[in-house]
Enzyme design. Structure first.
Site, PDB file in Angstrom:
ATOM      1  N   ASP A 286      38.080  75.107  39.112  1.00 23.39           N
ATOM      2  CA  ASP A 286      38.281  75.528  37.723  1.00 23.39           C
ATOM      3  C   ASP A 286      38.251  77.045  37.589  1.00 23.39           C
ATOM      4  O   ASP A 286      39.151  77.654  36.987  1.00 23.39           O
ATOM      5  CB  ASP A 286      37.185  74.880  36.868  1.00 23.39           C
ATOM      6  CG  ASP A 286      37.265  75.215  35.391  1.00 23.39           C
ATOM      7  OD1 ASP A 286      37.264  76.413  35.049  1.00 23.39           O
ATOM      8  OD2 ASP A 286      37.301  74.296  34.565  1.00 23.39           O
TER       9      ASP A 286
ATOM     10  N   LEU B  15      38.562  73.234  32.130  1.00 27.09           N
ATOM     11  CA  LEU B  15      39.677  72.646  32.861  1.00 27.09           C
ATOM     12  C   LEU B  15      39.189  71.456  33.668  1.00 27.09           C
ATOM     13  O   LEU B  15      39.845  70.408  33.713  1.00 27.09           O
ATOM     14  CB  LEU B  15      40.325  73.685  33.772  1.00 27.09           C
ATOM     15  CG  LEU B  15      40.773  74.984  33.104  1.00 27.09           C
ATOM     16  CD1 LEU B  15      41.425  75.898  34.143  1.00 27.09           C
ATOM     17  CD2 LEU B  15      41.715  74.707  31.955  1.00 27.09           C
ATOM     18  N   ASP B  16      38.051  71.607  34.322  1.00 26.05           N
ATOM     19  CA  ASP B  16      37.469  70.506  35.085  1.00 26.05           C
ATOM     20  C   ASP B  16      37.129  69.332  34.181  1.00 26.05           C
ATOM     21  O   ASP B  16      37.548  68.197  34.420  1.00 26.05           O
ATOM     22  CB  ASP B  16      36.199  70.977  35.798  1.00 26.05           C
ATOM     23  CG  ASP B  16      36.447  71.341  37.253  1.00 26.05           C
ATOM     24  OD1 ASP B  16      37.385  70.801  37.854  1.00 26.05           O
ATOM     25  OD2 ASP B  16      35.690  72.163  37.786  1.00 26.05           O
ATOM     26  N   HIS B  17      36.327  69.586  33.168  1.00 23.94           N
ATOM     27  CA  HIS B  17      35.882  68.497  32.303  1.00 23.94           C
ATOM     28  C   HIS B  17      37.049  67.864  31.560  1.00 23.94           C
ATOM     29  O   HIS B  17      37.167  66.632  31.505  1.00 23.94           O
ATOM     30  CB  HIS B  17      34.827  69.005  31.320  1.00 23.94           C
ATOM     31  CG  HIS B  17      33.490  69.244  31.942  1.00 23.94           C
ATOM     32  ND1 HIS B  17      32.535  68.269  32.077  1.00 23.94           N
ATOM     33  CD2 HIS B  17      32.944  70.369  32.481  1.00 23.94           C
ATOM     34  CE1 HIS B  17      31.457  68.769  32.656  1.00 23.94           C
ATOM     35  NE2 HIS B  17      31.678  70.047  32.913  1.00 23.94           N
TER      36      HIS B  17
END
Length: 469
Positions: free
Chosen positions: A339, A366-368
């Protein structure tokens, strides 16, 4: 009433987009309500809107599947609360283990000045630190790394560290990223890729009997979790919340970071398996799996027979879900990424700060966000498969989620709503094998749905590599 309607429509715009990308029935959007909170995930970019959309679409996908399996007359109502979403999107920061805060970034994972700009490195894992050190020809010491980087150009560092198997990305403005060939490859694909792999017969999902309290849409489904850091584990953590038997598999030679496992291991079991030496064990697991989720570089698992086509060939009717940093093609398609690095490459860091002093999003959004999109795509694929059959694949990438976020930067504005007063209302504590954990509650919420995971995380790699009885 007119003002409330306009505000509701504005809040729902991104949820509608995400739901459309997932192939969902637009009529079901009427089942979604939102609680907007000022100050949740504050940023220059519309992070709160993106986070809300990813969670809302995931909750609706879960409610849809639950209604189908339980034979309900209508899909349960979905409630998306910005407070719960903001807390969950910072779950790794909210974690306490016996009162101790987590270790989030190692000393060599940060921004560094170069001779002509900035570069960001990611070196949380020992093997990534060793490769960074080798590429720069210096010890694993922050002062030595800083001195070496100050004498080199950011793009030169990017290529040299990548060639050594490490992780470093030069800061780019949005315009510089738009001119990059990888940006074109990312833009050519949808936010969520979805498709059929074959014409396998529909695999009926067992009905949820007895009304089901809580309603667990993924109950009885088996998910093989071959993911790491952070989007993939968020997706599988969500599937575990919704009732799936999630078994995470890791290679014995690649230990997970303890705090990372404590954050994303809720509801799952964790086993060690060498895909070469223990091939028979893996094939036995695959033969009974409903879903396989992978989070390694595109193509890196193909040599083990783990491409979507190969997996479906051995297990017809399977749903194969893939997440990567940069997408499956383009000049960076085979590169590792995280991310923080995608933020730097795509112009997000320059927008949140400036080209002279880069910034970062208020969460690893972005990850979540990509994790919740991936879970939603799996849930929708299971629903579609139960009607139309076929093995299915779904595919997402952090860089595509970044593109979606950046596309809304000119329209970002503070919405009305209650004031966000912090994460307290969406935190819980539990005792488990890892100690006393304070953790963020799941943000995925629908009528009669689960409010928490059925089990806390256990020690990494301590479970047997077999399905629960």
């Amino acid at each position: 009433m007119l003002i409330e309607s306009i505000l509701h429509d504005a809040v729902m715009v991104e949820i509608k987009f995400a739901w459309s990308e997932l192939g969902g029935d637009p009529a079901l959007l009427a089942r979604v309500s939102t609680v907007a909170r000022k100050g949740a995930l504050p940023a220059r970019l519309p992070v709160r809107e993106l986070a809300r959309a990813c969670v809302g679409a995931c909750a609706l996908a879960g409610a849809e599947l639950g209604a189908h399996r339980a034979g309900l007359a209508r899909v349960p109502g979905v409630r998306v609360d910005d407070g719960a979403v903001a807390t969950a999107f910072t779950s790794e920061r909210q974690l306490l283990v016996d009162g101790r805060p987590p270790v989030l970034f190692a000393p060599l994972s940060r921004f560094w000045r170069t001779a002509d700009g900035w570069v960001r490195t990611h070196a949380n894992y020992p093997h990534h630190r060793e490769r960074l050190s080798r590429a720069l020809g210096v010890p694993q010491d922050p002062a030595a790394v800083e001195a070496a980087l100050a004498e080199r150009s950011a793009r030169d560092v990017e290529e040299a560290v990548y060639a050594a198997g490490g992780l470093a990305v030069a800061l780019r403005t949005p315009e510089e990223w738009a001119a990059h060939a990888q940006a074109a490859a990312v833009a050519a694909r949808p936010l969520v890729e979805r498709g059929r792999l074959d014409g396998a017969h529909a695999r009926a999902l067992a009905p949820l009997r007895g009304g089901g309290t809580p309603l667990l849409p993924a109950a009885g489904l088996r998910v093989l979790d071959l993911t790491r850091v952070l989007a993939g584990p968020v997706a599988t953590r969500t599937l575990a919340l919704l009732g799936a038997d999630v078994l995470r598999l890791d290679a014995p030679r690649l230990p997970e970071l303890p705090d990372q496992h404590a954050d994303t291991g809720f509801g799952k079991r964790s086993a060690l398996l060498d895909l070469t030496a223990d091939r028979r064990a893996f094939e036995e697991l695959l033969a009974a799996a409903d879903v396989v989720v992978t989070g390694y570089r595109p193509g890196s698992l193909d040599r083990f027979g783990l491409s979507p086509e190969a997996l479906a060939g051995r297990r017809p009717g399977l749903v194969v879900a893939q997440v990567s940093a940069w997408g499956p093609d383009g000049p960076w398609g085979g590169r590792r990424g995280f991310d923080s690095l995608v933020q730097v490459a795509t112009g997000i860091a320059a927008v949140e700060g400036s080209p002279e002093r880069p910034g970062a999003l208020p969460a690893q959004a972005l990850d979540h966000g990509t994790g919740y999109l991936l879970a939603a795509a799996v849930l929708r694929a299971l629903t579609e498969r139960s009607y139309d059959g076929g093995s299915r694949f779904v595919r997402v990438a952090l860089a595509r989620t970044a593109g979606w976020l950046m596309a809304g930067r000119d329209a970002a504005a503070e919405e009305d709503g209650e004031v966000h007063e912090g994460p307290g209302a969406w935190l819980a504590e539990t005792d488990g094998p890892l100690g006393r954990l304070r953790y963020a509650l799941p943000p995925v919420s629908f009528e009669s749905g689960p409010g928490d995971w059925a089990r806390p995380p256990g020690p990494w790699g301590a479970d047997p590599a077999r399905w629960a009885a």
